[in-house]
Scaffold this motif. Structure first.
Motif, PDB file in Angstrom:
ATOM      1  N   ILE A 112       8.806  12.321  -5.761  1.00 18.63           N
ATOM      2  CA  ILE A 112       7.885  11.845  -4.726  1.00 18.63           C
ATOM      3  C   ILE A 112       8.212  10.410  -4.341  1.00 18.63           C
ATOM      4  CG2 ILE A 112       5.459  11.451  -4.165  1.00 18.63           C
ATOM      5  CD1 ILE A 112       4.812  13.498  -6.427  1.00 18.63           C
ATOM      6  N   ALA A 113       8.399  10.180  -3.058  1.00 14.54           N
ATOM      7  CA  ALA A 113       8.624   8.823  -2.535  1.00 14.54           C
ATOM      8  C   ALA A 113       7.333   8.326  -1.892  1.00 14.54           C
ATOM      9  CB  ALA A 113       9.754   8.826  -1.519  1.00 14.54           C
ATOM     10  N   PHE A 114       7.204   7.004  -1.831  1.00 18.63           N
ATOM     11  CA  PHE A 114       6.002   6.402  -1.247  1.00 18.63           C
ATOM     12  C   PHE A 114       6.453   5.305  -0.284  1.00 18.63           C
ATOM     13  CE2 PHE A 114       1.548   4.542  -2.460  1.00 18.63           C
ATOM     14  CZ  PHE A 114       1.165   4.653  -1.130  1.00 18.63           C
ATOM     15  N   LEU A 115       6.330   5.566   1.022  1.00 15.50           N
ATOM     16  CA  LEU A 115       6.613   4.569   2.045  1.00 15.50           C
ATOM     17  C   LEU A 115       5.304   3.843   2.344  1.00 15.50           C
ATOM     18  CD1 LEU A 115       8.924   6.648   4.420  1.00 15.50           C
ATOM     19  CD2 LEU A 115       9.607   4.796   2.880  1.00 15.50           C
ATOM     20  N   GLN A 116       5.181   2.624   1.827  1.00 16.32           N
ATOM     21  CA  GLN A 116       3.906   1.925   1.833  1.00 16.32           C
ATOM     22  C   GLN A 116       3.717   1.042   3.076  1.00 16.32           C
ATOM     23  OE1 GLN A 116       3.386   0.281  -2.376  1.00 16.32           O
ATOM     24  NE2 GLN A 116       5.490   1.033  -2.363  1.00 16.32           N
ATOM     25  N   LEU A 117       2.488   0.563   3.211  1.00 15.67           N
ATOM     26  CA  LEU A 117       2.161  -0.378   4.276  1.00 15.67           C
ATOM     27  C   LEU A 117       2.733  -1.759   3.953  1.00 15.67           C
ATOM     28  CD1 LEU A 117      -1.554   0.598   5.002  1.00 15.67           C
ATOM     29  CD2 LEU A 117       0.446   1.124   6.406  1.00 15.67           C
ATOM     30  N   ILE A 118       2.363  -2.738   4.755  1.00 14.38           N
ATOM     31  CA  ILE A 118       2.877  -4.100   4.615  1.00 14.38           C
ATOM     32  C   ILE A 118       2.555  -4.658   3.235  1.00 14.38           C
ATOM     33  CG2 ILE A 118       2.688  -6.442   5.553  1.00 14.38           C
ATOM     34  CD1 ILE A 118       1.847  -5.055   8.225  1.00 14.38           C
ATOM     35  N   SER A 119       3.513  -5.329   2.649  1.00 11.72           N
ATOM     36  CA  SER A 119       3.324  -5.950   1.336  1.00 11.72           C
ATOM     37  C   SER A 119       2.203  -6.983   1.387  1.00 11.72           C
ATOM     38  CB  SER A 119       4.632  -6.620   0.897  1.00 11.72           C
ATOM     39  OG  SER A 119       4.448  -7.285  -0.332  1.00 11.72           O
ATOM     40  N   GLY A 120       1.360  -6.975   0.366  1.00 11.85           N
ATOM     41  CA  GLY A 120       0.290  -7.954   0.266  1.00 11.85           C
ATOM     42  C   GLY A 120      -1.027  -7.527   0.876  1.00 11.85           C
ATOM     43  N   MET A 121      -1.043  -6.446   1.642  1.00 12.29           N
ATOM     44  CA  MET A 121      -2.301  -5.943   2.180  1.00 12.29           C
ATOM     45  C   MET A 121      -3.167  -5.387   1.055  1.00 12.29           C
ATOM     46  SD  MET A 121      -1.269  -3.979   5.727  1.00 12.29           S
ATOM     47  CE  MET A 121      -2.958  -3.422   5.961  1.00 12.29           C
ATOM     48  N   VAL A 122      -4.471  -5.527   1.189  1.00  9.89           N
ATOM     49  CA  VAL A 122      -5.395  -5.008   0.180  1.00  9.89           C
ATOM     50  C   VAL A 122      -5.190  -3.511  -0.007  1.00  9.89           C
ATOM     51  CG1 VAL A 122      -7.841  -4.579  -0.333  1.00  9.89           C
ATOM     52  CG2 VAL A 122      -7.119  -6.807   0.553  1.00  9.89           C
ATOM     53  N   ALA A 123      -5.105  -2.779   1.095  1.00  8.43           N
ATOM     54  CA  ALA A 123      -4.947  -1.327   1.024  1.00  8.43           C
ATOM     55  C   ALA A 123      -3.630  -0.940   0.350  1.00  8.43           C
ATOM     56  CB  ALA A 123      -5.017  -0.724   2.423  1.00  8.43           C
ATOM     57  N   THR A 124      -2.567  -1.685   0.617  1.00  8.61           N
ATOM     58  CA  THR A 124      -1.257  -1.381   0.028  1.00  8.61           C
ATOM     59  C   THR A 124      -1.341  -1.415  -1.489  1.00  8.61           C
ATOM     60  OG1 THR A 124      -0.107  -2.317   1.934  1.00  8.61           O
ATOM     61  CG2 THR A 124       1.162  -2.078  -0.088  1.00  8.61           C
ATOM     62  N   ASP A 125      -1.893  -2.483  -2.028  1.00  4.30           N
ATOM     63  CA  ASP A 125      -1.972  -2.639  -3.486  1.00  4.30           C
ATOM     64  C   ASP A 125      -2.892  -1.597  -4.114  1.00  4.30           C
ATOM     65  OD1 ASP A 125      -0.299  -4.794  -3.166  1.00  4.30           O
ATOM     66  OD2 ASP A 125      -1.902  -6.287  -3.209  1.00  4.30           O
ATOM     67  N   LEU A 126      -4.038  -1.338  -3.489  1.00  6.93           N
ATOM     68  CA  LEU A 126      -4.986  -0.381  -4.057  1.00  6.93           C
ATOM     69  C   LEU A 126      -4.440   1.045  -4.028  1.00  6.93           C
ATOM     70  CD1 LEU A 126      -8.371  -1.708  -2.607  1.00  6.93           C
ATOM     71  CD2 LEU A 126      -7.579  -1.846  -4.972  1.00  6.93           C
ATOM     72  N   ARG A 127      -3.816   1.424  -2.930  1.00  5.58           N
ATOM     73  CA  ARG A 127      -3.271   2.783  -2.846  1.00  5.58           C
ATOM     74  C   ARG A 127      -2.127   2.990  -3.827  1.00  5.58           C
ATOM     75  NH1 ARG A 127      -3.053   3.388   3.765  1.00  5.58           N
ATOM     76  NH2 ARG A 127      -5.253   2.821   4.113  1.00  5.58           N
ATOM     77  N   GLN A 128      -1.317   1.946  -4.020  1.00 10.44           N
ATOM     78  CA  GLN A 128      -0.236   2.058  -5.002  1.00 10.44           C
ATOM     79  C   GLN A 128      -0.812   2.255  -6.407  1.00 10.44           C
ATOM     80  OE1 GLN A 128       2.495  -1.304  -6.442  1.00 10.44           O
ATOM     81  NE2 GLN A 128       3.744  -0.284  -4.902  1.00 10.44           N
ATOM     82  N   ARG A 129      -1.928   1.568  -6.687  1.00 12.14           N
ATOM     83  CA  ARG A 129      -2.577   1.724  -7.990  1.00 12.14           C
ATOM     84  C   ARG A 129      -3.053   3.164  -8.186  1.00 12.14           C
ATOM     85  NH1 ARG A 129      -7.350  -2.347  -8.695  1.00 12.14           N
ATOM     86  NH2 ARG A 129      -5.653  -3.746  -8.029  1.00 12.14           N
ATOM     87  N   GLY A 130      -3.651   3.737  -7.149  1.00 16.09           N
ATOM     88  CA  GLY A 130      -4.101   5.126  -7.236  1.00 16.09           C
ATOM     89  C   GLY A 130      -2.941   6.093  -7.372  1.00 16.09           C
ATOM     90  N   PHE A 131      -1.846   5.820  -6.655  1.00 20.53           N
ATOM     91  CA  PHE A 131      -0.634   6.647  -6.742  1.00 20.53           C
ATOM     92  C   PHE A 131      -0.110   6.677  -8.169  1.00 20.53           C
ATOM     93  CE2 PHE A 131       4.049   6.255  -6.854  1.00 20.53           C
ATOM     94  CZ  PHE A 131       4.425   7.520  -6.411  1.00 20.53           C
ATOM     95  N   HIS A 132       0.012   5.516  -8.783  1.00 19.39           N
ATOM     96  CA  HIS A 132       0.542   5.445 -10.150  1.00 19.39           C
ATOM     97  C   HIS A 132      -0.392   6.146 -11.146  1.00 19.39           C
ATOM     98  CE1 HIS A 132       4.151   3.022  -9.683  1.00 19.39           C
ATOM     99  NE2 HIS A 132       3.498   2.242  -8.839  1.00 19.39           N
ATOM    100  N   ARG A 133      -1.688   6.053 -10.923  1.00 25.11           N
ATOM    101  CA  ARG A 133      -2.639   6.724 -11.826  1.00 25.11           C
ATOM    102  C   ARG A 133      -2.453   8.235 -11.771  1.00 25.11           C
ATOM    103  NH1 ARG A 133      -8.208   8.003 -10.884  1.00 25.11           N
ATOM    104  NH2 ARG A 133      -8.237   6.626  -9.049  1.00 25.11           N
ATOM    105  N   ALA A 134      -2.304   8.780 -10.571  1.00 25.48           N
ATOM    106  CA  ALA A 134      -2.092  10.221 -10.436  1.00 25.48           C
ATOM    107  C   ALA A 134      -0.775  10.649 -11.073  1.00 25.48           C
ATOM    108  CB  ALA A 134      -2.120  10.607  -8.958  1.00 25.48           C
ATOM    109  N   MET A 135       0.268   9.861 -10.876  1.00 25.91           N
ATOM    110  CA  MET A 135       1.578  10.200 -11.455  1.00 25.91           C
ATOM    111  C   MET A 135       1.513  10.204 -12.980  1.00 25.91           C
ATOM    112  SD  MET A 135       3.770  10.684  -8.864  1.00 25.91           S
ATOM    113  CE  MET A 135       5.470  10.116  -9.107  1.00 25.91           C
ATOM    114  N   ARG A 136       0.823   9.219 -13.558  1.00 26.41           N
ATOM    115  CA  ARG A 136       0.680   9.173 -15.025  1.00 26.41           C
ATOM    116  C   ARG A 136      -0.051  10.401 -15.543  1.00 26.41           C
ATOM    117  NH1 ARG A 136      -0.664   3.749 -14.074  1.00 26.41           N
ATOM    118  NH2 ARG A 136      -2.883   4.233 -14.345  1.00 26.41           N
ATOM    119  N   GLU A 137      -1.097  10.785 -14.853  1.00 20.01           N
ATOM    120  CA  GLU A 137      -1.876  11.937 -15.306  1.00 20.01           C
ATOM    121  C   GLU A 137      -1.045  13.217 -15.325  1.00 20.01           C
ATOM    122  OE1 GLU A 137      -5.426  12.341 -13.021  1.00 20.01           O
ATOM    123  OE2 GLU A 137      -6.281  10.434 -13.714  1.00 20.01           O
TER     124      GLU A 137
END
Length: 341
Positions: free
Chosen positions: A179-204
């Motif tokens: 799975i690849a993740f093409l994210q939004l602009i670096s430093g945006m609040v949404a970018t960081d939060l969504r990446q955190r959720g992505f990593h949590r799902a992958m770990r599970e």
């Protein structure tokens, strides 16, 4: 904001005398009237607003101070949500657009308070932190799609971390592990939060993300935020080891990625599954197949913030996170057993 009491004190007269001037009474001497008018001018006190205050009548006005919101088509649902609440409660909504300029915001707040609005809502087109520098006095205030660090006011924001988790879950549950993740602009609040959720799902699911597949697909460039998106997709497919699913920072990016893949001869979802974010229906429902995405709850954010500010609950939590719901359409399928070159 100055009051009739301030005017009376500065002019050295009684409140009753100021009231007579405001209501057009002729029994006040020219000298006294001039002194009162000078005091009003010095205090930037509006006679029209003052007359309404003296009558003690609610204005029925609700102010929305927007930051580029009215010109951002995929987030105007926030305005619709607030408007719906205003209609239900018999209020009239006034909108002021700041264009992102703090000095304009301060002027708008002063103007709205002069009109004696019953509530003020600040709204932004994307999830971000703000600093409210305008003098709000005791006017009930709420923030829609934005937040302040001090949490002085009710703030309603999307659960972007939960949205990133939901996006990853859709492809993981379909059987994808590459799975690849093409994210939004670096430093945006949404970018960081969504990446955190992505990593949590992958770990599970016991999946380790490939760092080379976590790329920013958008840039802070008003002219062309996706200028390097084609190159980013090329990097994902530069070798035989390639992703079978791509999560995209928003639906506009997802649409472009689909077109790029099609030019490479790859089919969606037969060869590559795609997930967007926003559920901007001009895109998500227009594509064929329809775009699988995660909905940003713009209308709900508008409704919740509007209801709170017009009927505040003293016991309410200061920050409400509104869930971002997955919307399954046609761009996610099981991973292909064999990738097309």
């Amino acid at each position: 904001m100055s009051t009739i009491h301030d005017v009376a004190e500065k002019a050295g007269v009684s409140i009753k005398t100021v009231s007579r001037v405001l209501n057009g009474g002729t029994e006040v001497s020219l000298k006294t009237r001039t002194r009162i008018e000078q005091a009003m001018q010095a205090l930037e006190f509006s006679p029209s607003a003052a007359a309404r205050m003296l009558r003690g009548r609610p204005t029925g006005l609700v102010a929305v101070i927007a930051e580029k919101l009215t010109t951002t088509p995929d987030s105007t649902e926030i305005i619709k949500g607030i408007q719906q609440v205003c209609e239900q409660m018999g209020k009239v909504m006034l909108i002021g657009e700041t264009g992102g300029h703090p000095d304009v915001a301060r002027r708008l707040v002063a103007d709205m308070r002069e009109r004696r609005v019953e509530a003020i809502l600040f709204a932004t087109p994307f999830h971000r932190q703000v600093t409210l520098s305008a003098a709000l006095g005791g006017t009930p205030t709420a923030l829609a799609n934005c937040f302040e660090a001090a949490q002085h006011h009710m703030q309603v924001v999307p659960d972007d971390e939960g949205g990133g988790y939901a996006a990853a879950q859709m492809v993981l549950q379909a059987g994808h592990r590459k799975i690849a993740f093409l994210q939004l602009i670096s430093g945006m609040v949404a970018t960081d939060l969504r990446q955190r959720g992505f990593h949590r799902a992958m770990r599970e699911h016991g999946v380790a993300p490939d760092p080379a597949w976590l790329i920013h697909g958008a840039e802070a460039d008003d002219a062309n935020e996706f200028a390097h998106l084609s190159g980013a997709v090329d990097r994902l497919f530069a070798s035989a080891d390639r992703p079978t699913a791509i999560l995209c920072g928003n639906d506009k990016m997802a649409m472009r990625v689909i077109f790029i893949l099609q030019r490479r001869g790859l089919r969606v979802p037969a060869d590559v599954s795609i997930v967007g974010f926003d559920d901007f229906r001009l895109i998500s429902e227009a594509l064929d197949p329809g775009l699988t995405t995660v909905a940003l709850p713009y209308r709900e954010i508008g409704e919740i913030s509007g209801r709170y500010v017009l009927a505040p609950d003293a016991d309410a939590v200061r920050t409400i996170k509104v869930p971002c719901a997955p919307v399954m359409r046609g761009t996610v399928g099981a991973p292909a057993t064999r990738s097309k070159a």
